[in-house]
Design an enzyme around this catalytic site. Structure first.
Site: not given
Length: 689
Positions: A485, A502
């Site tokens: 990420e 997410k």
């Protein structure tokens, strides 16, 4: 500071203190000579004012009253010298104020003096070396009095403790380069910023030199050959070669070596910056320090260099820096980790691998003078690259990794207590205190024998390659990450990008089941809701310093697939307002919203209550701050911290997940297991049920 008289020449006063024989006099004289290049300098030696061999305490009183007090007010100092031959007061001397006054000797930074000083330098050295040095300098006149004087020093030090108040700490007798390193460290102190503008300008007057070498060797071999013996080293490892977003083109390898190398460690409001034997202690917020050392275009890369990194700082910013961005300082003292809130190394030389074009770039920093060490490093680096990263006997290569031994982890929260925390988080959401709570916990293990941190990282990257993987080695600890990420990218032109993750599903070896899991994530209403909440949060974070109208969502709830998981990812782009602080832009988005929840400030307070322990480096950011003003930072997830621990190694792995109003506690616990799987499986370890 004392009252300054009108129209007086107000000097910058530097005290050089330390025990006898530490090298104070030599260093002070050489420092004064260097400072005279741009300033007028007065130099005062306390040994000229001590009233005899029993006169340390009285000498400090005389020094503060008759020398330091007038100089600090911009007035000449008239003082009585001690006649060591007659063992009595001698003649009157005069010390004039100047741009800079250097006062040197035991007691120069005594408690009574400190409020009148601008900078305190404390020099330390081995006891045997100090005695040898002092007696060699002063000969037979000092030998009968060494013990007598040393006892006075020890009594004073026990009562006063000046070293913890020092702005600069120096290891004495460490070579001819120390005075210049000390001058550069002085120029970096906030209190010297105005007066030492010429030195600061020289520090910024640097050029980036880039040498291109054909081929792209094995990165692990290059790191081992060049940086195996480094005090601090970094590898930003684009090991996911198939990344469809093109984030895996370059890998960056560097250490703190060479004349420009530094290591910065920030803990609880103090940044310690070390360059060889000189360490600066700078009080104040971390992001204020970062703004002072990064954020301007200090260098311009050559037009034919496509790499994203133009030398600069590499390392991590731990989650607890949230205290500077709206969060609270940790209120729980249960963490046994001694790892700093942030650790960065400054690379004045680096290797950049271009995986797409199969080229290697050797980067060095130059101030225009001859640098024999840089020339030698270039020769070594060139040989390593040409030998494909396997050149033998270069810079103490890392030894072959030993078997990891499947560490046995324990969980800070077992299943039922964690489920109860999830229920508590949902209650906070029901009460309207949050929309989403990114709850975390930690797994820990201890190996009785020292673990090979580099070998451990190689095992992690083989099992779970990722576009933002990284490895940092610092004294006493190492960080091994397979983060997928991006937290924030800032390019040199001001473009900003965040890519929050997410939504997670573990992959299956069965192709049909794996495709079904991917589709389940893509169509999950709950995961999309989590992702969109964080997208909104990051749009707000970036908007604080963005040109109005430039904040856009260029990718929403896309699915990215990695070796062990499928992830839901979005992309938010913006453009930094011209003239805005780049460090402030990082701070405005820190910590990553995907690791806090929304709204950020109130949710961080909820997390403090529920988690009960500091997160440390986990959930922070890691990457680089380049001298051309660019930065690229990953979120610190899927990351193993390895700390030296009484002859063994302590391992810590942070894990967690986002809690929303419709979260099922049992499913959230399963997601924690899923996120831990990639790291644990690479170690041969199991989740601690």
């Amino acid at each position: 500071m004392a009252h300054k008289f009108a129209n007086a020449v107000v000097p910058l006063i530097i005290a050089v203190d330390g025990r006898s024989g530490a090298g104070k006099t030599t260093l002070a004289v050489e420092l004064a000579a260097l400072l005279r290049e741009h300033h007028t300098v007065s130099l005062f030696h306390l040994e000229d004012i001590y009233p005899g061999w029993d006169g340390l305490a009285d000498g400090m009183e005389r020094y503060v009253r008759t020398v330091l007090t007038p100089l600090a007010s911009g007035r000449p100092a008239r003082w009585t010298a001690w006649d060591w031959t007659a063992n009595d007061d001698g003649g009157t001397r005069l010390t004039q104020p100047a741009d800079i006054v250097v006062v040197e000797g035991v007691g120069a930074a005594c408690e009574a003096a400190r409020e009148l000083l601008d900078v305190v330098v404390w020099i330390d050295a081995d006891d045997t070396l100090r005695r040898t040095s002092a007696l060699a300098r002063d000969g037979d006149t000092y030998t009968p009095f060494w013990q007598r004087w040393s006892e006075q020093e020890e009594r004073w030090l026990a009562a006063d403790r000046p070293a913890p108040h020092a702005d600069l700490l120096v290891q004495g007798h460490r070579g001819n380069s120390v005075p210049d390193q000390l001058r550069r460290a002085l120029a970096g102190l906030p209190q010297c910023e105005s007066l030492m503008s010429m030195e600061r300008a020289a520090r910024r007057g640097l050029t980036l030199q880039v040498e291109t070498v054909g081929g792209c060797p094995d990165a692990a071999g290059v790191f081992s050959a060049l940086y195996g013996g480094s005090e601090a080293a970094a590898w930003l490892d684009s090991s996911a070669a198939q990344d469809p977003q093109g984030r895996s083109r370059f890998s960056i390898l560097a250490d703190d070596g060479g004349r420009f190398g530094q290591v910065a460690r920030h803990t609880s409001g103090v940044t310690m910056v070390s360059s060889g034997p000189v360490t600066a202690r700078i009080a104040g917020p971390f992001f204020r320090w970062l703004d002072g050392v990064w954020g301007r275009r200090a260098v311009r890369p050559p037009e034919d260099y496509p790499g994203p990194f133009a030398l600069g700082w590499l390392g991590y910013l731990g989650y607890e820096l949230k205290r500077e961005t709206g969060g609270s300082a940790p209120v729980h003292a249960h963490s046994s980790s001694s790892v700093p809130d942030a650790s960065l190394l400054f690379a004045g030389r680096a290797v950049v691998l271009d995986h797409r074009e199969q080229r290697t770039y050797l980067l060095t920093l130059s101030d225009g003078s001859r640098d024999a060490d840089a020339d030698a490093w270039l020769e070594r680096a060139r040989a390593v690259v040409l030998f494909g990263g396997t050149a033998p006997a270069l810079d103490n290569p890392v030894s072959a990794p030993r078997p990891l031994g499947a560490p046995r982890f324990t969980s800070r929260d077992t299943r039922e207590p964690y489920l109860e925390k999830i229920r508590a988080a949902k209650a906070e959401i029901t009460d309207g205190n949050s929309y989403e709570v990114c709850l975390t916990t930690a797994l820990t293990a201890r190996e009785e024998a020292p673990l090979d941190p580099f070998g451990t990282y190689l095992a992690l990257r083989d099992a779970n390659p990722a576009p933002f993987a990284h490895y940092f080695s610092f004294p006493e600890f190492a960080v091994a990450s397979t983060s997928p990420e991006r937290f924030l990218r800032l390019d040199s032109a001001g473009g900003m990008r965040a890519e929050p993750i997410k939504g997670t599903r573990r992959r299956s070896k069965d192709p049909a089941e794996d495709a079904a899991l991917q589709e389940d994530l893509r169509t999950s209403t709950k995961d999309r809701a989590e992702n969109i909440m964080i997208v909104d949060l990051l749009r707000n974070d970036l908007s604080h310093l963005a040109v109005p109208g430039t904040v856009t969502v260029t990718r929403l709830c896309d699915i990215e697939t990695y070796a062990t998981v499928h992830q839901m990812v979005s992309t938010i782009d913006a453009r930094l307002r011209p003239g805005s602080s780049r460090a402030e832009a990082v701070a405005a988005a820190f910590p990553a919203g995907s690791m806090t929840g929304a709204p950020k400030i109130s949710t961080m307070a909820i997390l403090d209550r529920l988690e009960e322990r500091p997160r440390g480096i986990y959930a922070g950011a890691a990457g680089y701050f380049s001298l051309d003003g660019a930065a690229d930072l990953a979120v610190v997830i899927r990351t193993l911290l390895m700390e030296d621990d009484d002859g063994g190694t302590r391992l810590t792995l942070g894990v967690g997940g986002a809690i929303t109003a419709d979260s099922d506690p049992a499913e959230e616990w399963d997601e924690v297991r899923t996120k831990a799987f990639g790291v644990l499986s690479a170690l041969g370890s199991s989740f601690p049920d």
